[in-house]
Design a protein around this motif. Structure first.
Motif, short mmCIF file in Angstrom:
data_model
loop_
_atom_site.label_atom_id
_atom_site.label_comp_id
_atom_site.label_asym_id
_atom_site.label_seq_id
_atom_site.Cartn_x
_atom_site.Cartn_y
_atom_site.Cartn_z
N ILE A 1 -0.77 -5.03 6.08
CA ILE A 1 -0.08 -5.24 4.82
C ILE A 1 1.28 -5.88 5.06
CG2 ILE A 1 -1.30 -3.33 3.72
CD1 ILE A 1 1.20 -1.61 4.09
N SER A 2 1.99 -6.21 4.00
CA SER A 2 3.32 -6.79 4.14
C SER A 2 4.41 -5.88 3.58
CB SER A 2 3.39 -8.16 3.46
OG SER A 2 2.82 -8.15 2.17
N SER A 3 4.05 -4.93 2.70
CA SER A 3 5.03 -4.00 2.13
C SER A 3 4.43 -2.61 2.06
CB SER A 3 5.46 -4.45 0.73
OG SER A 3 6.13 -5.69 0.75
N ALA A 4 5.20 -1.62 2.55
CA ALA A 4 4.74 -0.23 2.55
C ALA A 4 5.54 0.59 1.56
CB ALA A 4 4.88 0.36 3.95
N ASN A 5 4.84 1.28 0.65
CA ASN A 5 5.47 2.19 -0.29
C ASN A 5 5.37 3.59 0.30
OD1 ASN A 5 5.19 -0.16 -2.01
ND2 ASN A 5 3.12 0.55 -2.45
N ILE A 6 6.46 4.10 0.83
CA ILE A 6 6.42 5.33 1.61
C ILE A 6 6.77 6.54 0.75
CG2 ILE A 6 7.38 6.53 3.61
CD1 ILE A 6 7.84 3.80 4.90
N ALA A 7 5.86 7.51 0.71
CA ALA A 7 6.05 8.73 -0.07
C ALA A 7 7.33 9.43 0.36
CB ALA A 7 4.85 9.66 0.10
N THR A 8 8.06 9.96 -0.62
CA THR A 8 9.41 10.45 -0.37
C THR A 8 9.57 11.96 -0.55
OG1 THR A 8 9.89 9.68 -2.62
CG2 THR A 8 10.62 8.29 -0.81
N GLY A 9 8.46 12.70 -0.46
CA GLY A 9 8.57 14.14 -0.35
C GLY A 9 8.25 14.97 -1.57
N PHE A 10 8.18 14.36 -2.75
CA PHE A 10 7.95 15.17 -3.95
C PHE A 10 6.47 15.27 -4.31
CE2 PHE A 10 12.14 15.68 -6.45
CZ PHE A 10 12.82 16.03 -5.29
N HIS A 11 5.74 14.17 -4.28
CA HIS A 11 4.30 14.25 -4.52
C HIS A 11 3.53 14.33 -3.21
CE1 HIS A 11 4.26 9.92 -3.52
NE2 HIS A 11 2.96 10.05 -3.36
N ALA A 12 4.16 13.86 -2.14
CA ALA A 12 3.58 13.86 -0.79
C ALA A 12 4.68 13.43 0.17
CB ALA A 12 2.39 12.90 -0.70
N SER B 1 0.84 -1.19 0.00
CA SER B 1 0.00 0.00 0.00
C SER B 1 0.88 1.24 0.00
CB SER B 1 -0.92 0.01 1.23
OG SER B 1 -1.84 1.08 1.16
N ASP B 2 0.39 2.29 -0.64
CA ASP B 2 1.07 3.57 -0.68
C ASP B 2 0.76 4.30 0.63
OD1 ASP B 2 1.63 2.73 -3.23
OD2 ASP B 2 0.08 3.97 -4.16
N ILE B 3 1.81 4.59 1.40
CA ILE B 3 1.64 5.04 2.78
C ILE B 3 2.42 6.34 2.99
CG2 ILE B 3 2.18 4.42 5.18
CD1 ILE B 3 -0.08 2.79 4.10
N GLY B 4 2.04 7.09 4.02
CA GLY B 4 2.76 8.31 4.37
C GLY B 4 2.55 9.42 3.37
N GLU B 5 1.36 9.49 2.78
CA GLU B 5 1.11 10.45 1.70
C GLU B 5 0.45 11.74 2.19
OE1 GLU B 5 1.13 8.09 -2.41
OE2 GLU B 5 -0.74 7.83 -1.30
N GLY B 6 0.67 12.08 3.44
CA GLY B 6 0.27 13.39 3.92
C GLY B 6 1.41 14.38 3.72
N PHE B 7 1.26 15.55 4.30
CA PHE B 7 2.32 16.55 4.26
C PHE B 7 2.12 17.50 5.44
CE2 PHE B 7 4.45 20.45 2.94
CZ PHE B 7 5.68 19.95 2.51
N GLY B 8 3.06 17.45 6.38
CA GLY B 8 2.89 18.26 7.58
C GLY B 8 1.63 17.86 8.33
N HIS B 9 0.72 18.84 8.53
CA HIS B 9 -0.53 18.57 9.24
C HIS B 9 -1.65 18.13 8.30
CE1 HIS B 9 0.97 20.07 13.05
NE2 HIS B 9 1.42 21.15 12.44
N TRP B 10 -1.36 18.06 7.00
CA TRP B 10 -2.38 17.71 6.01
C TRP B 10 -2.26 16.24 5.63
CZ3 TRP B 10 0.14 22.32 6.29
CH2 TRP B 10 -0.66 23.46 6.41
N TYR B 11 -3.37 15.64 5.26
CA TYR B 11 -3.37 14.26 4.84
C TYR B 11 -4.41 14.03 3.76
CZ TYR B 11 -7.38 13.92 8.03
OH TYR B 11 -8.59 14.12 8.66
#
Length: 261
Positions: free
Chosen positions: A31-42, A8-18
């Motif tokens: 889940i078994s694998s987390a796709n963690i957002a890396t700062g450019f789209h979220a 699942s795509d995870i951590g796709e908030g930004f600061g106080h926004w989600y």
């Protein structure tokens, strides 16, 4: 099918926004694998740090989810840029998450491009070829999550780079086997998702938007956490798999099958 990865795509908030249901803490244990957002789209450094910590706590494998430099559009808009600049952006994002994971004594398992970038790399030869050569040179062990039969999939196999092919529980397919890209999704029918998952796992088949059956090959089921009701979708997928006797587990990076799909 006796086992499958669920990502699942995870951590796709930004600061106080989600986005979505803000349910990462409830989704990650399922889940078994987390796709963690890396700062450019979220995502942002603190969100990345917290999300890696949650994944480690629940024994979930961690992967980088780089996107276009597009916070305003959530990475769902195609941005015209030179291939080498695009790949530099991807390497930058992977490196950021790798270091945050290292701070938690977690090894990065995979990389999965996000949104419009995922679709671009699946079809653009120059960008996909440069990406594969760079990622294989820098991190040959890093599993690449791809769409089966895509250009990126084939280039990875040609390079001998490990791949995982995905099945999309919460997206529609067209007759070519591609997902139907959408900027905004509505609430999903959980019963239909359960039936879709079972059919894919048992028969390697999916029904397209044109009501045609096509074959699908995959080792991971993807669920997008930004979709409305994402937590209920993840719960449904997990319950459906468990009741069918299909175990949920992350890919084994030493598995030679990852190089031969």
């Amino acid at each position: 099918m006796v086992s499958v990865d669920v990502n699942s795509d995870i951590g796709e908030g930004f600061g106080h926004w989600y986005v979505g249901d803000n349910a990462d803490a409830q989704i990650i244990p399922l889940i078994s694998s987390a796709n963690i957002a890396t700062g450019f789209h979220a995502g942002d450094p603190s969100t990345m740090y917290t999300t890696v910590a949650l994944a480690r706590k629940h024994g979930v494998s961690v992967g980088a989810h780089p996107g276009y430099r597009d916070l305003l559009g959530f990475g769902r808009r195609h941005i015209h840029t030179a291939a080498h600049e695009l790949i530099h952006d991807i390497i930058y994002q992977i490196g950021a998450l790798r270091e945050i994971a290292s701070a938690h004594a977690v090894t990065l398992q995979h990389v999965k491009p996000h949104g419009a970038l995922y679709m671009h790399l699946a079809n653009d030869h120059e960008a996909a070829n440069l990406f594969i050569h760079q990622i294989h040179r820098l991190a040959p062990e890093l599993i690449l999550y791809v769409m089966h039969g895509s250009l990126l999939h084939q280039l990875a196999l040609d390079q001998g780079h490990p791949v995982i092919c995905e099945f999309y529980a919460d997206r529609e397919y067209d007759q070519s086997g591609s997902i139907v890209f959408t900027r905004k999704t509505g609430a999903l029918n959980l019963s239909q998702i359960a039936q879709k998952i079972l059919k894919a796992c048992r028969e390697n088949k999916v029904t397209t938007i044109d009501n045609q059956e096509i074959s699908v090959q995959f080792d991971s089921i993807c669920i997008h956490s930004d979709s409305p009701g994402a937590l209920a979708v993840v719960q449904t997928v997990r319950q459906t798999l468990e009741q069918a006797g299909i175990s949920i587990q992350a890919p084994d990076c030493m598995n030679t099958k990852l190089y031969k799909q």
